[in-house]
Design an enzyme around this catalytic site. Structure first.
Site, PDB file in Angstrom:
ATOM      1  N   ASP A  31      -5.533  -2.864  -4.860  1.00  0.00           N
ATOM      2  CA  ASP A  31      -4.862  -3.440  -4.154  1.00  0.00           C
ATOM      3  C   ASP A  31      -3.908  -4.801  -4.335  1.00  0.00           C
ATOM      4  OD1 ASP A  31      -3.630  -3.623  -1.074  1.00  0.00           O
ATOM      5  OD2 ASP A  31      -5.411  -5.488  -1.795  1.00  0.00           O
TER       6      ASP A  31
ATOM      7  N   ASP B  33       0.413  -3.603  -5.435  1.00  0.00           N
ATOM      8  CA  ASP B  33       1.594  -4.884  -4.993  1.00  0.00           C
ATOM      9  C   ASP B  33       2.187  -5.798  -5.966  1.00  0.00           C
ATOM     10  OD1 ASP B  33       0.901  -4.836  -2.399  1.00  0.00           O
ATOM     11  OD2 ASP B  33       0.851  -6.993  -1.632  1.00  0.00           O
TER      12      ASP B  33
ATOM     13  N   LYS C 198     -14.203  -6.282 -14.569  1.00  0.00           N
ATOM     14  CA  LYS C 198     -14.304  -7.841 -14.174  1.00  0.00           C
ATOM     15  C   LYS C 198     -16.152  -7.827 -14.766  1.00  0.00           C
ATOM     16  CE  LYS C 198     -13.233 -12.244 -14.392  1.00  0.00           C
ATOM     17  NZ  LYS C 198     -12.390 -12.124 -15.043  1.00  0.00           N
TER      18      LYS C 198
ATOM     19  N   TYR D  31     -14.310  -3.121  -0.260  1.00  0.00           N
ATOM     20  CA  TYR D  31     -13.661  -3.479   1.525  1.00  0.00           C
ATOM     21  C   TYR D  31     -15.063  -2.248   2.302  1.00  0.00           C
ATOM     22  CZ  TYR D  31      -9.226  -3.722  -0.009  1.00  0.00           C
ATOM     23  OH  TYR D  31      -7.848  -4.256   0.273  1.00  0.00           O
TER      24      TYR D  31
ATOM     25  N   ASP E 172      -7.860  -9.703 -15.453  1.00  0.00           N
ATOM     26  CA  ASP E 172      -6.682 -10.151 -14.722  1.00  0.00           C
ATOM     27  C   ASP E 172      -6.365 -10.335 -15.919  1.00  0.00           C
ATOM     28  OD1 ASP E 172      -9.329 -11.074 -16.837  1.00  0.00           O
ATOM     29  OD2 ASP E 172      -9.250 -13.275 -16.751  1.00  0.00           O
TER      30      ASP E 172
HETATM   31  C1  IPM Z   1      -2.847  -1.509   1.395  1.00  0.00           C
HETATM   32  C2  IPM Z   1      -2.751  -3.072   2.391  1.00  0.00           C
HETATM   33  C3  IPM Z   1      -4.522  -2.727   3.283  1.00  0.00           C
HETATM   34  C4  IPM Z   1      -5.662  -1.691   1.942  1.00  0.00           C
HETATM   35  C5  IPM Z   1      -4.964  -4.044   4.033  1.00  0.00           C
HETATM   36  C6  IPM Z   1      -3.550  -4.433   5.366  1.00  0.00           C
HETATM   37  C7  IPM Z   1      -5.973  -3.777   4.655  1.00  0.00           C
HETATM   38  O1  IPM Z   1      -2.759  -3.682   1.877  1.00  0.00           O
HETATM   39  O2  IPM Z   1      -2.814  -0.095   1.655  1.00  0.00           O
HETATM   40  O3  IPM Z   1      -2.105  -1.790   0.233  1.00  0.00           O
HETATM   41  O4  IPM Z   1      -5.839  -3.795   1.177  1.00  0.00           O
HETATM   42  O5  IPM Z   1      -5.748  -1.722   1.269  1.00  0.00           O
HETATM   43 MN    MN Z   2      -1.836  -3.861  -0.147  1.00  0.00          MN
END
Ligand code: IPM
Ligand code: MN
Ligand code: NAD
Length: 353
Positions: A243, A247, A186, A135, A219
């Site tokens: 990230d 999710d 990785k 990032y 992975d």
């Molecule tokens: C998170 C979000 C952010 C990230 C995005 C929106 C930039 O997905 O906080 O997980 O990737 O950090």
């Molecule tokens: Mn995210």
């Protein structure tokens, strides 16, 4: 009486729904201390009026607060790479909030989509590197719009950045009963950044002989989260890897509307206030309907109180939240229910009475 000043940044979409709901819960939880909220209407609407996501001196305006409570940023009318970079990432990077803490647990009464996996099996703490990595924002585009166009997005992994996040992860693992740390690498394909990551993991690990370490390729780790979640406890990963994995973690919890997070600088010399935000985004597909799940935001509020040192109030919120989910009576549509954001938050507030 001790007073904490909280900067409220609901942001966009469902951020504007879950933050007010969680703020009501926070207000109810405050006993023996005061919470003073100051709202900041920064986000994509502000951008459309001002040509920027927050004022130029936005970080200076936030600096005096004890904590920032943020909803979500992002609206289809503003490119995501502009809105997120100029607000969310600006705060994370600007205040050097290098730890992003993301607990993945199953609340009572809720079910993971994984067959035969319960709260007993799914109990992870993600430690996401939050200040560099993929990032970093270095790069550029060359010969834009032509067939010869080149785009470069540079990852930055510093020994200092990798060491501090891995050390923090070991510290967390050491304090937990299982003393288990998994790392996401990785290094089979990324011979510079991820090999440095692996080397630092080994070096720092020498200071923590009591912690068992497993270094998985990311992975395989993603697959393991689904096949053997019980084998994972603390997980440390780079900015992008974590990230994606968190999710997935939220989905294992039962909904993206459940996952909480804290952005921290635990160095002892913070350069700004910590920021607390649900993991989910602004959810334009359901925004404005009052049906967003406020659990992630409420859980995040509890994390905020915990980090402010108000552990009893944090526990009051989590106990009330758990009591409400256990009852299985009040649920938002993402969990198969028919209740609204406000109704769920009201149930939690009532459970605290
Ligand atoms: C998170 C979000 C952010 C990230 C995005 C929106 C930039 O997905 O906080 O997980 O990737 O950090
Ligand atoms: Mn995210
Ligand atoms: P998202 O998390 O907003 O939504 C993904 C899916 O999950 C959607 O179907 C949404 O309805 C559902 N969902 C998310 N939170 C929910 C909740 N609390 N209750 C019920 N359902 C929920 O991710 P996206 O669609 O990829 O992104 C939408 C926007 O949000 C984009 O602009 C993106 O960049 C931004 N975003 C911001 C943040 C942040 O500010 N921290 C995080 C992620 C995405």
């Amino acid at each position: 009486m001790k007073t904490y000043r909280i900067a409220l940044l609901p942001g966009d979409g469902i951020g504007k729904e879950v933050i007010p709901a969680a703020t009501k819960v926070l207000e109810r939880s405050a006993e023996g201390f005061r919470l003073e909220f100051e709202p900041f209407e920064w986000g994509c609407e502000y951008y459309l009026g001002h040509g920027r996501m927050m004022p130029e001196d936005g970080l200076e305006l936030l600096r005096p607060f004890d904590a920032i409570f943020l909803g979500a940023i992002g609206h289809p009318s503003v490119p995501d790479h502009v809105s997120l970079r100029e607000l969310l990432l600006r705060v994370r990077f600007g205040f050097d909030l290098y730890v992003n803490l993301r607990p993945i647990e199953i609340l009572p009464g809720l079910e993971s989509p994984l067959k035969n996996k319960t709260a007993e099996h799914i109990h992870m703490l993600f430690i996401r590197e939050n200040s560099e990595g993929e990032y970093a924002g270095l790069g550029g585009r060359f010969k834009r719009g032509t067939q010869d166009e080149v785009a470069i997005q540079q990852s930055v992994f510093t020994r200092r950045g990798v060491s501090r996040i891995i050390r923090y992860a070991f510290e967390q693992a050491r304090r937990r009963p299982r003393k288990l740390l998994a790392s996401a690498t990785k290094s089979n394909a990324m011979q510079y950044t991820m090999v440095l990551w692996d080397e630092v993991l080994k070096e720092v690990g020498r200071d923590y002989p009591e912690v068992s370490v497993a270094n998985y390729h990311v992975d395989a780790l993603a697959a393991r989260m689904v096949t053997h979640p019980e084998s994972l406890d603390v997980v440390v990963a780079s900015n992008l890897f974590a990230d994606i994995l968190t999710d997935l973690g939220a989905a294992l919890q039962g909904s993206l509307g459940l996952a909480a997070s804290a952005n921290l600088n635990p160095s002892g010399q913070p350069t700004g206030p910590p920021m607390f935000e649900p993991v989910h985004g602004s959810a334009p597909d359901i925004a404005g309907r009052g049906i967003a799940n406020p659990i992630a935001a409420i859980w995040t509020a509890a994390l905020m109180l915990e980090h402010l040192g108000e552990t009893a109030a944090a526990a009051r919120i989590m106990n009330a939240l758990r009591a409400v989910t256990a009852e299985k009576r009040v649920r938002t549509p993402d969990l198969g229910g028919r209740n609204s954001t406000k109704e769920f938050a009201a149930a939690v507030t009532t459970a605290m009475a």
